[in-house]
Write a protein that holds these residues in place. Structure first.
Motif, PDB file in Angstrom:
ATOM      1  N   ALA A  69      39.772 -41.167 -96.482  1.00 52.38           N
ATOM      2  CA  ALA A  69      38.556 -41.034 -95.799  1.00 52.38           C
ATOM      3  C   ALA A  69      38.752 -40.380 -94.328  1.00 52.38           C
ATOM      4  O   ALA A  69      39.833 -40.881 -93.639  1.00 52.38           O
ATOM      5  CB  ALA A  69      38.013 -42.392 -95.657  1.00 52.38           C
ATOM      6  N   SER A  70      38.132 -39.559 -94.034  1.00 51.34           N
ATOM      7  CA  SER A  70      38.559 -38.738 -92.729  1.00 51.34           C
ATOM      8  C   SER A  70      37.266 -38.711 -91.808  1.00 51.34           C
ATOM      9  O   SER A  70      36.038 -38.519 -92.313  1.00 51.34           O
ATOM     10  CB  SER A  70      38.828 -37.150 -93.047  1.00 51.34           C
ATOM     11  OG  SER A  70      38.940 -36.372 -91.856  1.00 51.34           O
ATOM     12  N   MET A  71      37.559 -39.017 -90.367  1.00 56.44           N
ATOM     13  CA  MET A  71      36.333 -38.761 -89.632  1.00 56.44           C
ATOM     14  C   MET A  71      36.463 -37.696 -88.594  1.00 56.44           C
ATOM     15  O   MET A  71      37.599 -37.417 -88.465  1.00 56.44           O
ATOM     16  CB  MET A  71      36.125 -40.120 -88.709  1.00 56.44           C
ATOM     17  CG  MET A  71      35.690 -41.406 -89.756  1.00 56.44           C
ATOM     18  SD  MET A  71      35.836 -43.013 -89.074  1.00 56.44           S
ATOM     19  CE  MET A  71      37.615 -43.248 -88.927  1.00 56.44           C
ATOM     20  N   PRO A  72      35.667 -37.207 -87.832  1.00 61.58           N
ATOM     21  CA  PRO A  72      35.760 -36.310 -86.667  1.00 61.58           C
ATOM     22  C   PRO A  72      36.879 -36.712 -85.730  1.00 61.58           C
ATOM     23  O   PRO A  72      36.946 -37.869 -85.660  1.00 61.58           O
ATOM     24  CB  PRO A  72      34.209 -36.137 -86.122  1.00 61.58           C
ATOM     25  CG  PRO A  72      33.451 -36.616 -86.996  1.00 61.58           C
ATOM     26  CD  PRO A  72      34.176 -37.827 -88.057  1.00 61.58           C
ATOM     27  N   ARG A  73      37.369 -35.686 -85.192  1.00 62.92           N
ATOM     28  CA  ARG A  73      38.518 -35.898 -84.235  1.00 62.92           C
ATOM     29  C   ARG A  73      37.872 -36.617 -82.790  1.00 62.92           C
ATOM     30  O   ARG A  73      38.720 -37.137 -82.162  1.00 62.92           O
ATOM     31  CB  ARG A  73      39.158 -34.904 -84.003  1.00 62.92           C
ATOM     32  CG  ARG A  73      40.127 -34.229 -84.982  1.00 62.92           C
ATOM     33  CD  ARG A  73      41.389 -33.419 -84.519  1.00 62.92           C
ATOM     34  NE  ARG A  73      42.073 -32.981 -85.663  1.00 62.92           N
ATOM     35  CZ  ARG A  73      43.451 -32.578 -85.392  1.00 62.92           C
ATOM     36  NH1 ARG A  73      43.968 -32.670 -84.074  1.00 62.92           N
ATOM     37  NH2 ARG A  73      44.129 -32.216 -86.500  1.00 62.92           N
ATOM     38  N   ASP A  74      36.633 -36.340 -82.553  1.00 60.22           N
ATOM     39  CA  ASP A  74      36.086 -36.661 -81.322  1.00 60.22           C
ATOM     40  C   ASP A  74      35.391 -37.931 -81.471  1.00 60.22           C
ATOM     41  O   ASP A  74      34.842 -38.483 -80.519  1.00 60.22           O
ATOM     42  CB  ASP A  74      35.197 -35.686 -80.633  1.00 60.22           C
ATOM     43  CG  ASP A  74      33.876 -35.332 -81.628  1.00 60.22           C
ATOM     44  OD1 ASP A  74      33.783 -35.904 -82.978  1.00 60.22           O
ATOM     45  OD2 ASP A  74      33.016 -34.409 -81.389  1.00 60.22           O
ATOM     46  N   VAL A  75      35.496 -38.791 -82.467  1.00 56.32           N
ATOM     47  CA  VAL A  75      34.855 -40.041 -82.847  1.00 56.32           C
ATOM     48  C   VAL A  75      35.725 -41.015 -81.702  1.00 56.32           C
ATOM     49  O   VAL A  75      36.869 -40.931 -81.443  1.00 56.32           O
ATOM     50  CB  VAL A  75      35.233 -40.856 -84.233  1.00 56.32           C
ATOM     51  CG1 VAL A  75      36.567 -40.900 -84.564  1.00 56.32           C
ATOM     52  CG2 VAL A  75      34.460 -42.096 -84.245  1.00 56.32           C
ATOM     53  N   GLY A  81      25.988 -44.265 -88.477  1.00 52.45           N
ATOM     54  CA  GLY A  81      25.945 -42.800 -88.224  1.00 52.45           C
ATOM     55  C   GLY A  81      27.164 -41.880 -88.123  1.00 52.45           C
ATOM     56  O   GLY A  81      26.739 -40.766 -87.870  1.00 52.45           O
ATOM     57  N   ILE A  82      28.375 -42.540 -88.415  1.00 52.56           N
ATOM     58  CA  ILE A  82      29.415 -41.671 -88.171  1.00 52.56           C
ATOM     59  C   ILE A  82      29.564 -40.624 -89.165  1.00 52.56           C
ATOM     60  O   ILE A  82      29.650 -41.078 -90.418  1.00 52.56           O
ATOM     61  CB  ILE A  82      30.777 -42.691 -87.830  1.00 52.56           C
ATOM     62  CG1 ILE A  82      30.583 -43.458 -86.773  1.00 52.56           C
ATOM     63  CG2 ILE A  82      31.904 -41.712 -87.724  1.00 52.56           C
ATOM     64  CD1 ILE A  82      31.653 -44.598 -86.577  1.00 52.56           C
ATOM     65  N   ALA A  83      29.950 -39.484 -88.736  1.00 51.70           N
ATOM     66  CA  ALA A  83      30.097 -38.704 -90.060  1.00 51.70           C
ATOM     67  C   ALA A  83      31.500 -38.734 -90.675  1.00 51.70           C
ATOM     68  O   ALA A  83      32.302 -39.166 -90.013  1.00 51.70           O
ATOM     69  CB  ALA A  83      29.959 -37.051 -89.320  1.00 51.70           C
ATOM     70  N   PHE A  84      31.476 -38.400 -91.925  1.00 52.90           N
ATOM     71  CA  PHE A  84      32.739 -38.739 -92.659  1.00 52.90           C
ATOM     72  C   PHE A  84      32.770 -37.837 -93.772  1.00 52.90           C
ATOM     73  O   PHE A  84      31.939 -37.223 -94.300  1.00 52.90           O
ATOM     74  CB  PHE A  84      33.026 -40.155 -93.092  1.00 52.90           C
ATOM     75  CG  PHE A  84      32.165 -40.612 -94.166  1.00 52.90           C
ATOM     76  CD1 PHE A  84      32.749 -40.718 -95.281  1.00 52.90           C
ATOM     77  CD2 PHE A  84      30.800 -41.009 -93.915  1.00 52.90           C
ATOM     78  CE1 PHE A  84      31.969 -40.838 -96.526  1.00 52.90           C
ATOM     79  CE2 PHE A  84      30.240 -41.376 -94.905  1.00 52.90           C
ATOM     80  CZ  PHE A  84      30.566 -41.323 -96.048  1.00 52.90           C
ATOM     81  N   LYS A  85      34.097 -37.833 -94.256  1.00 53.20           N
ATOM     82  CA  LYS A  85      34.407 -36.767 -95.663  1.00 53.20           C
ATOM     83  C   LYS A  85      35.509 -37.633 -96.349  1.00 53.20           C
ATOM     84  O   LYS A  85      36.267 -38.263 -95.856  1.00 53.20           O
ATOM     85  CB  LYS A  85      34.746 -35.388 -95.504  1.00 53.20           C
ATOM     86  CG  LYS A  85      35.736 -35.054 -94.471  1.00 53.20           C
ATOM     87  CD  LYS A  85      35.768 -33.611 -94.230  1.00 53.20           C
ATOM     88  CE  LYS A  85      37.033 -33.055 -93.301  1.00 53.20           C
ATOM     89  NZ  LYS A  85      36.822 -31.592 -93.163  1.00 53.20           N
ATOM     90  N   ILE A  86      35.494 -37.424 -97.727  1.00 58.17           N
ATOM     91  CA  ILE A  86      36.638 -38.049 -98.611  1.00 58.17           C
ATOM     92  C   ILE A  86      37.229 -36.731 -99.072  1.00 58.17           C
ATOM     93  O   ILE A  86      36.976 -35.766 -99.677  1.00 58.17           O
ATOM     94  CB  ILE A  86      36.211 -38.627 -99.691  1.00 58.17           C
ATOM     95  CG1 ILE A  86      35.142 -39.747 -99.254  1.00 58.17           C
ATOM     96  CG2 ILE A  86      37.209 -39.182-100.451  1.00 58.17           C
ATOM     97  CD1 ILE A  86      35.616 -40.721 -98.456  1.00 58.17           C
ATOM     98  N   VAL A  87      38.594 -36.604 -98.782  1.00 61.09           N
ATOM     99  CA  VAL A  87      39.507 -35.397 -99.064  1.00 61.09           C
ATOM    100  C   VAL A  87      40.546 -35.900-100.170  1.00 61.09           C
ATOM    101  O   VAL A  87      40.994 -37.151 -99.956  1.00 61.09           O
ATOM    102  CB  VAL A  87      40.095 -34.663 -97.781  1.00 61.09           C
ATOM    103  CG1 VAL A  87      39.118 -34.053 -96.873  1.00 61.09           C
ATOM    104  CG2 VAL A  87      41.073 -35.591 -97.063  1.00 61.09           C
ATOM    105  N   ALA A  88      40.934 -35.017-101.032  1.00 57.63           N
ATOM    106  CA  ALA A  88      42.182 -35.135-101.912  1.00 57.63           C
ATOM    107  C   ALA A  88      43.218 -34.310-101.317  1.00 57.63           C
ATOM    108  O   ALA A  88      43.320 -33.440-101.300  1.00 57.63           O
ATOM    109  CB  ALA A  88      41.639 -34.883-103.254  1.00 57.63           C
ATOM    110  N   ILE A  89      44.432 -35.172-101.567  1.00 60.78           N
ATOM    111  CA  ILE A  89      45.711 -34.693-101.109  1.00 60.78           C
ATOM    112  C   ILE A  89      46.660 -34.622-102.451  1.00 60.78           C
ATOM    113  O   ILE A  89      46.762 -35.553-103.066  1.00 60.78           O
ATOM    114  CB  ILE A  89      46.191 -35.519 -99.952  1.00 60.78           C
ATOM    115  CG1 ILE A  89      45.483 -35.424 -98.779  1.00 60.78           C
ATOM    116  CG2 ILE A  89      47.663 -35.139 -99.648  1.00 60.78           C
ATOM    117  CD1 ILE A  89      45.913 -36.430 -97.672  1.00 60.78           C
TER     118      ILE A  89
END
Length: 209
Positions: A163-169, A186-194
């Motif tokens: 799970a990843s959030m913006p750097r400016d959080v 309301g925090i934006a986020f995304k799920i990335v695969a490594i």
């Protein structure tokens, strides 16, 4: 939390607790089909002055856990890359913790291990990185760049989802989500695969921006 099929065949659930005590709580998962229950089997109190975050279990009863910070750490302060914690290894046979060398980081957060426990994959939230570390030696063997990584899990096809959030959080963004009036965060986020071998981000599985 993490769940593992132990060598003795039982299903174990491990949960980090911050309430009445700082500890890793141990449960046995019992049931089948749609009827599941958990039974408490004990706990492992955290090392002194350690605020734990995530836990990764091994089939032999050992586990790894991240120390996010000291207990008195002021989480309302702006996020910086100051070292705040590291990874601990718990030994079932020795009934003790040891610090895993090479894991000092800024806000150590989510953690998973390779199936046999040779490698630790630790999210360093304030460093915007996921680090691959050899558990026995503390040697870093790879690093992926991920914005403000939080929790991590394995996929069925052998990738690590993060799970990843913006750097400016900012810390206040999280506190706003905890208020009784907040219906959704309301925090934006995304799920990335490594890819755990190359330590590169293969794809974004989901984004809520």
């Amino acid at each position: 939390m993490d769940i593992v099929r132990r060598d003795d065949g039982r299903l174990q659930l491990l949960v980090v607790q911050h309430g009445s005590r700082e500890a890793v709580e141990l449960f046995e998962v019992i049931g089948s089909g749609t009827d599941w229950q958990v039974e408490w089997r004990g706990c492992v109190p955290s090392p002194e002055n350690a605020s734990l975050n995530s836990v990764a279990a091994l089939p032999n009863g050992d586990f790894y856990t991240t120390k996010f910070s000291d207990l008195g750490y002021d989480q309302s302060q702006p996020i910086t890359n100051k070292i705040t914690g590291h990874v601990y290894a718990w030994s079932q046979s020795e009934q003790s913790f040891r610090k895993v060398e090479g894991t000092d980081g800024a806000m150590p957060n989510g953690i998973v291990t390779s199936p046999e426990g040779r490698f630790i994959y630790m999210n360093a939230t304030a460093e915007h990185s996921v680090r691959k570390i050899e558990a026995a030696t503390g040697r870093e063997v790879g690093r992926a760049t991920v914005d403000t990584p939080d929790n991590a899990r394995w996929t069925k096809d052998g990738l690590i989802t993060v799970a990843s959030m913006p750097r400016d959080v900012e810390p206040q963004d999280f506190f706003d989500c905890y208020t009784p009036s907040a219906r959704a965060c309301g925090i934006a986020f995304k799920i990335v695969a490594i890819d755990p071998e190359s330590m590169t981000v293969k794809e974004t599985l989901y984004a809520n921006e």
